[in-house]
Structures are given as structure tokens and as C-alpha cells.
Design a protein around this motif. Structure first.
Motif, PDB file in Angstrom:
ATOM      1  N   ASP A 109       0.828  -1.208   0.000  1.00 33.84           N
ATOM      2  CA  ASP A 109       0.000   0.000   0.000  1.00 33.84           C
ATOM      3  C   ASP A 109       0.865   1.262   0.000  1.00 33.84           C
ATOM      4  OD1 ASP A 109      -2.209  -1.614   0.065  1.00 33.84           O
ATOM      5  OD2 ASP A 109      -2.743  -1.206   2.150  1.00 33.84           O
ATOM      6  N   GLY A 112       2.152   1.681  -3.474  1.00 35.66           N
ATOM      7  CA  GLY A 112       1.086   2.193  -4.326  1.00 35.66           C
ATOM      8  C   GLY A 112       0.845   3.677  -4.117  1.00 35.66           C
ATOM      9  N   ASN A 115       3.555   5.670  -5.858  1.00 35.72           N
ATOM     10  CA  ASN A 115       3.266   5.746  -7.291  1.00 35.72           C
ATOM     11  C   ASN A 115       2.187   6.787  -7.576  1.00 35.72           C
ATOM     12  OD1 ASN A 115       3.145   4.487 -10.158  1.00 35.72           O
ATOM     13  ND2 ASN A 115       1.053   4.341  -9.429  1.00 35.72           N
ATOM     14  N   ASN A 116       1.133   6.799  -6.744  1.00 35.74           N
ATOM     15  CA  ASN A 116       0.037   7.747  -6.962  1.00 35.74           C
ATOM     16  C   ASN A 116       0.488   9.197  -6.761  1.00 35.74           C
ATOM     17  OD1 ASN A 116      -1.676   5.597  -7.444  1.00 35.74           O
ATOM     18  ND2 ASN A 116      -2.488   5.548  -5.365  1.00 35.74           N
ATOM     19  N   GLN A 141       9.294  -1.783  -6.013  1.00 35.80           N
ATOM     20  CA  GLN A 141       8.267  -2.772  -6.328  1.00 35.80           C
ATOM     21  C   GLN A 141       8.864  -4.006  -6.997  1.00 35.80           C
ATOM     22  OE1 GLN A 141       5.446  -0.193  -8.408  1.00 35.80           O
ATOM     23  NE2 GLN A 141       4.003  -0.407  -6.720  1.00 35.80           N
ATOM     24  N   ASP A 151       1.374  -4.434 -10.040  1.00 38.82           N
ATOM     25  CA  ASP A 151       1.734  -3.102  -9.551  1.00 38.82           C
ATOM     26  C   ASP A 151       3.077  -2.651 -10.115  1.00 38.82           C
ATOM     27  OD1 ASP A 151      -0.589  -3.132  -8.108  1.00 38.82           O
ATOM     28  OD2 ASP A 151       0.357  -3.371  -6.148  1.00 38.82           O
ATOM     29  N   THR A 154       2.465  -1.547 -13.600  1.00 39.18           N
ATOM     30  CA  THR A 154       1.831  -0.226 -13.599  1.00 39.18           C
ATOM     31  C   THR A 154       2.873   0.867 -13.386  1.00 39.18           C
ATOM     32  OG1 THR A 154      -0.304  -1.065 -12.856  1.00 39.18           O
ATOM     33  CG2 THR A 154       0.167   1.244 -12.402  1.00 39.18           C
ATOM     34  N   SER A 155       3.779   0.648 -12.448  1.00 35.80           N
ATOM     35  CA  SER A 155       4.818   1.648 -12.194  1.00 35.80           C
ATOM     36  C   SER A 155       5.724   1.832 -13.406  1.00 35.80           C
ATOM     37  CB  SER A 155       5.662   1.245 -10.978  1.00 35.80           C
ATOM     38  OG  SER A 155       4.984   1.533  -9.779  1.00 35.80           O
TER      39      SER A 155
END
Length: 291
Positions: A109, A112, A115-116, A141, A151, A154-155
Motif C-alpha cells: 500500500d 502504491g 506511485n500515486n 516494487q 503493480d 503499472t509503475s
């Protein structure tokens, strides 16, 4: 998506009736409903529901509970989707700091949230903070979750997007190509993230002036999104706008303008007059008509 929202609404009503409004399962259902509204592009219903859920989770579970932290991250994401970076970035920063303190640097988390936050910095045009944060997050990650974890993929996609925003296509395009190949292998051809990677790679080819590769890839992505996600999904509308833009770049206004007109009508109907995507499509149509 409408069926999903209906099912989540039923589950929420049942949980509230049986367990009570403040039960953790009821709060989780409310968060899921807000997420479904956001996925459907209905930020007018998603944001107030996220705000209510966050307030209730902080009151019932505590400010440091993992579910409360997730709700805060989700609310920040909805603010960002609405273009409200003035509220999104501080909320992301606070959430990341709390997750580092409560969960640790390497918790999924936490990764994440990092990243956000990088994505919010990129949306604000602050690539000087976004790119190093993306690079750090991707390395962490890959180390913690593995190279093939969704994830991590995504990164990697997001880092490629930041490189593209910085004009560094020499690093962006190979990273997009690798991410697309890995997503096809790990997630499958039709996964929404795979479709997003294909759309992004098409965009980088377009940025490089290679419309011969960009346009067919945009056309394929749009067709796949219509089939997988439906005509009215926000990602489908985005793909239609991107394809129209590529047609305009190629000087093909005969295909660009009607596609923009259809997309604008659908965006107004599905997303509303004031949604950022609607405004982008309207601006692009004006340029195509008058430019």
C-alpha cells in the motif's frame, strides 16, 4: 458497469440493514460503490461518497487503520481525476507519510501511494519530483513484489509516461514496448491495463511522428476497448479522442471531425459538460474545425 453498480448498491443496502451503517463491511461496500462510480466517470457521485466513507472510517476504525488510509488514497485519486490537484496532492502526501509510519516503507500500500503521488506530481507538471519518485517506486516494487507483479508493471508504465512527458522518447518508447509485452504475457491481451499500455505506446509513436505505427495501434485499441469495456466506458471515449487526434495530425479531417463530434456528444452524455475529458474533446474539435 451499470450492472456492477446495481449489484454493489444491493450489497451495500443489505450490509447496512443487517450489520449497521458503521460496520467495517458496510464501510467497505460504500468504498467499493464510490470506486465503481469513479470507474464509470461519475465523479459527482464518487467524491461525496468517498468523503463520507473516509470520515466514517476515521471515526469508527481510527485515522491510522489500513482501510482508512486506503480510503484517503482513493479520495485523493478522485480529486486528481476531477482535476483538483490542489486537494489531491496534499492528501496523497499525508497518506504516504502515514503509510510509511504505520505500514513501513516496503508495504504494497505504501508503494502504491508513492506511485500515486508521483502521478499527481506529473499531472501538475512537476516532472522534477515525479520522475525520481517513479524510478524509486519501480525499483522497490520490482524488489519487493517481483518484476511481473501487476503493480510493478503499472509503475513501469507510469515511468514511461513521465519520460514521454519530459520529451525523452528514447527512454519512453522501449519502456512502453517492454511493459506492453509483459502485460500481454502476464495479464492477457484483453486486460484493461494491457489495453492502456497499447494506447500509451501508440501515443509515444505519435509523439515521435510515426503515425504509420500509431494510427493502426490506436484503431486496434479502440476496437478492443469497445468490445471489452463497452462504447461508453471512459477509457473507450479517451481512445476515440486519441484516434481522432491522430487522424487530424495526419491531415485526415474527413475522419477526424466526425469522430470528434461523436466522442463529444458521448462525453457530454456519459461524463457531463464539465468533465476534463469532455473539455479536452471539445477543445480538440474546435481546433480541427477552425485550425
Amino acid at each position: 458497469m451499470n450492472r456492477a453498480i446495481t449489484l454493489i448498491c444491493r450489497a451495500l443496502a443489505s450490509r447496512a440493514g443487517v450489520l449497521g451503517e458503521d460496520h467495517p463491511s458496510t464501510l467497505a461496500s460504500r468504498n467499493n460503490l464510490a470506486n465503481a462510480y469513479e470507474s464509470a466517470g461519475d465523479l459527482g457521485r464518487a467524491i461525496p461518497l468517498y468523503e463520507r466513507t473516509l470520515a466514517d472510517q476515521a471515526r469508527v476504525l481510527g485515522k491510522d487503520h489500513p482501510n482508512t488510509l486506503i480510503s484517503r488514497n482513493n479520495l485523493a485519486g478522485a480529486y486528481r481525476s476531477a482535476g483538483d490537484l490542489g486537494r489531491a496532492i496534499p492528501l496523497y502526501e499525508r497518506t504516504l507519510a502515514d503509510q510509511v509510519r504505520v505500514l513501513g516503507e516496503d508495504h504494497p500500500d505504501t508503494l502504491g501511494s508513492r506511485n500515486n503521488l508521483a502521478s499527481a506530481y506529473r499531472s501538475a507538471g512537476d516532472l522534477g519530483r515525479a520522475i525520481p519518485l517513479y524510478e524509486r517506486t519501480l525499483a522497490d516494487q520490482a524488489r519487493v513484489l517481483g518484476e511481473d507483479h501487476p503493480d510493478t508493471l503499472t509503475s513501469r508504465n507510469n515511468l514511461a509516461s513521465a519520460y514521454r512527458s519530459a520529451g525523452d522518447l528514447g527512454r519512453a518508447i522501449p519502456l512502453y514496448e517492454r511493459t506492453l509485452a509483459d502485460r500481454v504475457r502476464v495479464l492477457g491481451e484483453d486486460h484493461p491495463n494491457t489495453l492502456a499500455s497499447r494506447n500509451n505506446l501508440a501515443g509515444s509513436y505519435e509523439s515521435a511522428g510515426d503515425l504509420g505505427r500509431a494510427i493502426p495501434m490506436y484503431e486496434r485499441t479502440l476496437a478492443d476497448r469497445v468490445r471489452v469495456l463497452g462504447e461508453d466506458h471512459p477509457d473507450t471515449l479517451g481512445s476515440r479522442n486519441n484516434l481522432a487526434y491522430a487522424y487530424r495530425s495526419a491531415g485526415d479531417l474527413g475522419r477526424a471531425i466526425p469522430l470528434y463530434e461523436r466522442t463529444l456528444n458521448d462525453c457530454v452524455r456519459v461524463l457531463g459538460e464539465d468533465h476534463p475529458t469532455t473539455q479536452t474533446v471539445r477543445s480538440n474539435l474546435d481546433v480541427a474545425r477552425n485550425g
